[in-house]
Design an enzyme around this catalytic site. Structure first.
Site, short mmCIF file in Angstrom:
data_model
loop_
_atom_site.label_atom_id
_atom_site.label_comp_id
_atom_site.label_asym_id
_atom_site.label_seq_id
_atom_site.Cartn_x
_atom_site.Cartn_y
_atom_site.Cartn_z
N HIS A 278 -2.14 -5.46 1.50
CA HIS A 278 -3.44 -6.10 1.32
C HIS A 278 -3.21 -7.58 1.04
CE1 HIS A 278 -7.47 -6.98 -0.22
NE2 HIS A 278 -6.87 -7.64 -1.19
N ASN B 237 -2.04 0.22 6.74
CA ASN B 237 -1.51 -1.05 7.28
C ASN B 237 -0.65 -1.83 6.29
OD1 ASN B 237 -3.56 -1.88 5.66
ND2 ASN B 237 -4.76 -2.88 7.25
N LYS C 74 0.81 -1.22 0.00
CA LYS C 74 0.00 0.00 0.00
C LYS C 74 0.85 1.27 0.00
CE LYS C 74 -3.93 -2.25 2.28
NZ LYS C 74 -4.97 -2.13 3.35
N GLU D 105 -9.86 -10.18 -7.57
CA GLU D 105 -8.88 -9.10 -7.38
C GLU D 105 -7.69 -9.25 -8.34
OE1 GLU D 105 -9.96 -8.63 -2.61
OE2 GLU D 105 -7.97 -9.36 -3.21
P1 GDP Z 1 -8.12 -6.60 5.76
O1 GDP Z 1 -8.80 -7.73 5.03
O2 GDP Z 1 -7.27 -7.07 6.89
O3 GDP Z 1 -7.36 -5.70 4.83
O4 GDP Z 1 -9.24 -5.73 6.45
P2 GDP Z 1 -10.73 -5.28 5.98
O5 GDP Z 1 -11.17 -6.05 4.76
O6 GDP Z 1 -11.59 -5.32 7.19
O7 GDP Z 1 -10.54 -3.75 5.59
C1 GDP Z 1 -9.95 -3.38 4.37
C2 GDP Z 1 -9.01 -2.23 4.61
O8 GDP Z 1 -9.76 -1.10 5.07
C3 GDP Z 1 -7.97 -2.45 5.73
O9 GDP Z 1 -6.86 -3.19 5.32
C4 GDP Z 1 -7.63 -1.02 6.10
O10 GDP Z 1 -6.70 -0.44 5.17
C5 GDP Z 1 -8.97 -0.32 5.95
N1 GDP Z 1 -9.67 -0.23 7.25
C6 GDP Z 1 -10.26 -1.23 7.96
N2 GDP Z 1 -10.78 -0.77 9.10
C7 GDP Z 1 -10.51 0.56 9.13
C8 GDP Z 1 -10.80 1.62 10.05
O11 GDP Z 1 -11.42 1.41 11.11
N3 GDP Z 1 -10.36 2.88 9.71
C9 GDP Z 1 -9.69 3.12 8.55
N4 GDP Z 1 -9.29 4.38 8.27
N5 GDP Z 1 -9.42 2.16 7.64
C10 GDP Z 1 -9.81 0.90 7.93
#
Ligand code: GDP
Length: 140
Positions: A117, A114, A11, A128
């Site tokens: 991905h 973070n 990212k 994807e």
């Molecule tokens: P992942 O599968 O671990 O990437 O997590 P998710 O599918 O739940 O979320 C996708 C992406 O959205 C995450 O990797 C983060 O970059 C972002 N994200 C998730 N939760 C939050 C949050 O509470 N705040 C913000 N700003 N970004 C978030």
């Protein structure tokens, strides 16, 4: 049966911090083979499309802004049990919860920024991968 491919993105935060090489090294050391890779930048529209599943979430706008804020590295990785093993390698979404030695524990700075991905299912890995790569860009 578990599939053998997953889609990753390094990212914008990790690219900006100069961690492309370190992160690719961790992927290789964990046994993932790169079968497709590109250095690219998502438009806001494309970032919104990629994360459309999160459209109703409060962080969606922030996520789209972040993911279109700078260049990324997209790659398709190959390994037995790729999706699950890669999720283990990257660690929890929130780096505060990510296990020691995971990519996010090392390089993520917040739940939003973070570092990497990783696809969450074989079906999404396929969707994807097609989002980022044409068949002619994949070299098994
Ligand atoms: P992942 O599968 O671990 O990437 O997590 P998710 O599918 O739940 O979320 C996708 C992406 O959205 C995450 O990797 C983060 O970059 C972002 N994200 C998730 N939760 C939050 C949050 O509470 N705040 C913000 N700003 N970004 C978030």
């Amino acid at each position: 049966m578990a599939g053998n491919r997953t889609l990753t993105m390094i990212k914008p935060d990790a690219v900006k911090a100069g961690n492309i090489g370190n992160i690719l090294q961790m992927m290789n050391s964990a046994g993932f083979k790169i079968v497709a890779m590109k250095y690219t930048k998502l438009s806001k529209e494309k970032a919104g499309e990629f994360y459309a599943v999160h459209k109703e979430r409060p962080f969606y706008g922030e996520l789209v802004d972040f993911m279109s804020s700078g260049p990324i590295v997209a790659a398709i990785l190959e390994k037995d049990n790729a999706v699950e093993d890669f999720r283990t390698l990257i660690g929890a979404t929130n780096p505060a919860d990510a296990a020691e030695g995971t990519i996010r524990a090392k390089y993520a700075t917040s739940i939003g920024e973070n570092a990497v991905h990783g696809s969450d299912s074989d079906e999404n890995a396929q969707i994807e991968s097609s989002f980022h790569f044409a068949g002619t860009e994949v070299f098994a």
